[in-house]
Design a protein around this motif. Structure first.
Motif, PDB file in Angstrom:
ATOM      1  N   UNK A 119      -2.099  -9.239  -2.482  1.00 35.01           N
ATOM      2  CA  UNK A 119      -3.556  -8.888  -1.822  1.00 35.01           C
ATOM      3  C   UNK A 119      -3.584  -9.243  -0.161  1.00 35.01           C
ATOM      4  N   UNK A 120      -2.759 -10.098   0.464  1.00 33.99           N
ATOM      5  CA  UNK A 120      -2.775 -10.359   1.960  1.00 33.99           C
ATOM      6  C   UNK A 120      -1.784  -9.163   2.464  1.00 33.99           C
ATOM      7  N   UNK A 121      -1.048  -8.368   1.604  1.00 39.04           N
ATOM      8  CA  UNK A 121      -0.179  -7.544   2.147  1.00 39.04           C
ATOM      9  C   UNK A 121      -1.280  -6.191   2.417  1.00 39.04           C
ATOM     10  N   UNK A 122      -2.242  -6.091   1.355  1.00 33.18           N
ATOM     11  CA  UNK A 122      -3.226  -5.099   1.462  1.00 33.18           C
ATOM     12  C   UNK A 122      -4.242  -5.296   2.454  1.00 33.18           C
ATOM     13  N   UNK A 123      -4.724  -6.515   2.555  1.00 34.64           N
ATOM     14  CA  UNK A 123      -6.023  -6.953   3.279  1.00 34.64           C
ATOM     15  C   UNK A 123      -5.963  -7.847   4.462  1.00 34.64           C
ATOM     16  N   UNK A 124      -4.591  -8.566   4.642  1.00 38.16           N
ATOM     17  CA  UNK A 124      -4.385  -9.487   5.392  1.00 38.16           C
ATOM     18  C   UNK A 124      -4.824 -10.753   5.254  1.00 38.16           C
ATOM     19  N   UNK A 125      -6.110 -11.111   4.980  1.00 36.02           N
ATOM     20  CA  UNK A 125      -6.733 -12.302   4.696  1.00 36.02           C
ATOM     21  C   UNK A 125      -8.072 -12.169   4.042  1.00 36.02           C
TER      22      UNK A 125
ATOM     23  N   UNK B 222       0.406   2.127  -4.560  1.00 37.85           N
ATOM     24  CA  UNK B 222      -0.451   1.204  -3.607  1.00 37.85           C
ATOM     25  C   UNK B 222      -1.892   1.630  -3.730  1.00 37.85           C
ATOM     26  N   UNK B 223      -2.240   2.520  -3.704  1.00 39.51           N
ATOM     27  CA  UNK B 223      -3.835   2.966  -3.819  1.00 39.51           C
ATOM     28  C   UNK B 223      -4.245   2.455  -5.073  1.00 39.51           C
ATOM     29  N   UNK B 224      -3.790   2.528  -6.207  1.00 43.27           N
ATOM     30  CA  UNK B 224      -4.258   1.857  -7.545  1.00 43.27           C
ATOM     31  C   UNK B 224      -4.255   0.117  -7.267  1.00 43.27           C
ATOM     32  N   UNK B 225      -3.264  -0.441  -6.764  1.00 48.32           N
ATOM     33  CA  UNK B 225      -3.234  -1.826  -6.643  1.00 48.32           C
ATOM     34  C   UNK B 225      -4.392  -2.080  -5.841  1.00 48.32           C
ATOM     35  N   UNK B 226      -4.829  -1.514  -4.687  1.00 43.42           N
ATOM     36  CA  UNK B 226      -5.807  -1.759  -3.803  1.00 43.42           C
ATOM     37  C   UNK B 226      -7.355  -1.667  -4.663  1.00 43.42           C
ATOM     38  N   UNK B 227      -7.294  -0.524  -5.153  1.00 43.68           N
ATOM     39  CA  UNK B 227      -8.543  -0.381  -5.889  1.00 43.68           C
ATOM     40  C   UNK B 227      -8.679  -1.497  -7.068  1.00 43.68           C
ATOM     41  N   UNK B 228      -7.490  -2.024  -7.873  1.00 43.41           N
ATOM     42  CA  UNK B 228      -7.928  -2.805  -8.820  1.00 43.41           C
ATOM     43  C   UNK B 228      -8.246  -4.561  -8.085  1.00 43.41           C
ATOM     44  N   UNK B 229      -7.672  -4.590  -7.084  1.00 43.36           N
ATOM     45  CA  UNK B 229      -7.824  -5.730  -6.254  1.00 43.36           C
ATOM     46  C   UNK B 229      -9.274  -5.627  -5.639  1.00 43.36           C
TER      47      UNK B 229
END
Length: 202
Positions: A52-58, A13-20
């Motif tokens: 993307x919305x899962x991590x950051x809502x919008x 999850x952290x890696x996905x967030x960083x890449x996004x």
């Protein structure tokens, strides 16, 4: 699920967030906020659009995350704790505000002002963390023998005023860069404050 399995999920999850965030930061700088979609970010990051919305809502949540990461990169909480002269802190700030993405913090400001939902709360927290960092810097320089309660109140008020000055200088530099020197303006305030800081607690 084992603790090792949970840790692995967190790492993914952290890696996905960083890449996004990396992809969004690049695309916002290249194309601008309005011309960057979740599809674009998903293609650049290699992460599914639905993540993307899962991590950051919008999109506004993503913008705030990009801004906050950029701030943390140059002006981390630890940086305030080292108690450098304010001129050094403002050099960090000038470097940050000179980046291509520094205008992002103003793109969602109208919604933060008008709204009552997540964007307003994110922005409120963002500004609060900046004020807290400046208040921490002031507290670390507090002279001995002053009343802690009175000193803390003055530090909070001064941190809010100083943060407001930084935001105002940044905005002027974005709107009128040809006749406004960001670095010189920040350093002028920093030099004045560093010379007269002791008066804050008198």
């Amino acid at each position: 699920m084992s603790s090792q399995g949970r840790r692995r999920i967190d790492e993914i999850g952290d890696e996905s967030r960083r890449r996004i965030l990396d992809a969004a930061e690049e695309l916002f700088a290249e194309r601008g906020l309005d011309r960057t979609s979740f599809v674009d970010i998903a293609e650049r990051s290699g992460i599914s659009r639905g993540s993307i919305p899962w991590h950051f809502k919008n999109k506004n949540g993503l913008v705030m995350a990009v801004v906050e990461r950029a701030v943390e990169r140059l002006m981390s909480a630890e940086r305030y704790q080292t108690v450098p002269p304010l001129t050094e802190l403002f050099e960090d700030s000038a470097a940050l505000l000179s980046t291509g993405n520094s205008a992002l913090m103003f793109t969602i400001l109208p919604e933060a002002i008008r709204g009552t939902g997540a964007v307003r709360e994110q922005y409120r927290q963002f500004l609060g963390r900046r004020r807290d960092g400046l208040a921490d810097w002031l507290r670390a320089r507090r002279p001995a023998g002053v009343d802690p309660e009175t000193a803390a109140r003055r530090e909070r008020v001064f941190a809010a005023a100083l943060n407001g000055a930084m935001v105002g200088i940044h905005l002027q530099a974005l709107i009128d860069p040809e006749s406004f020197d960001l670095g010189e303006s920040l350093q002028s305030i920093a030099t004045l404050i560093d010379k007269n800081l002791a008066d804050l607690w008198v």
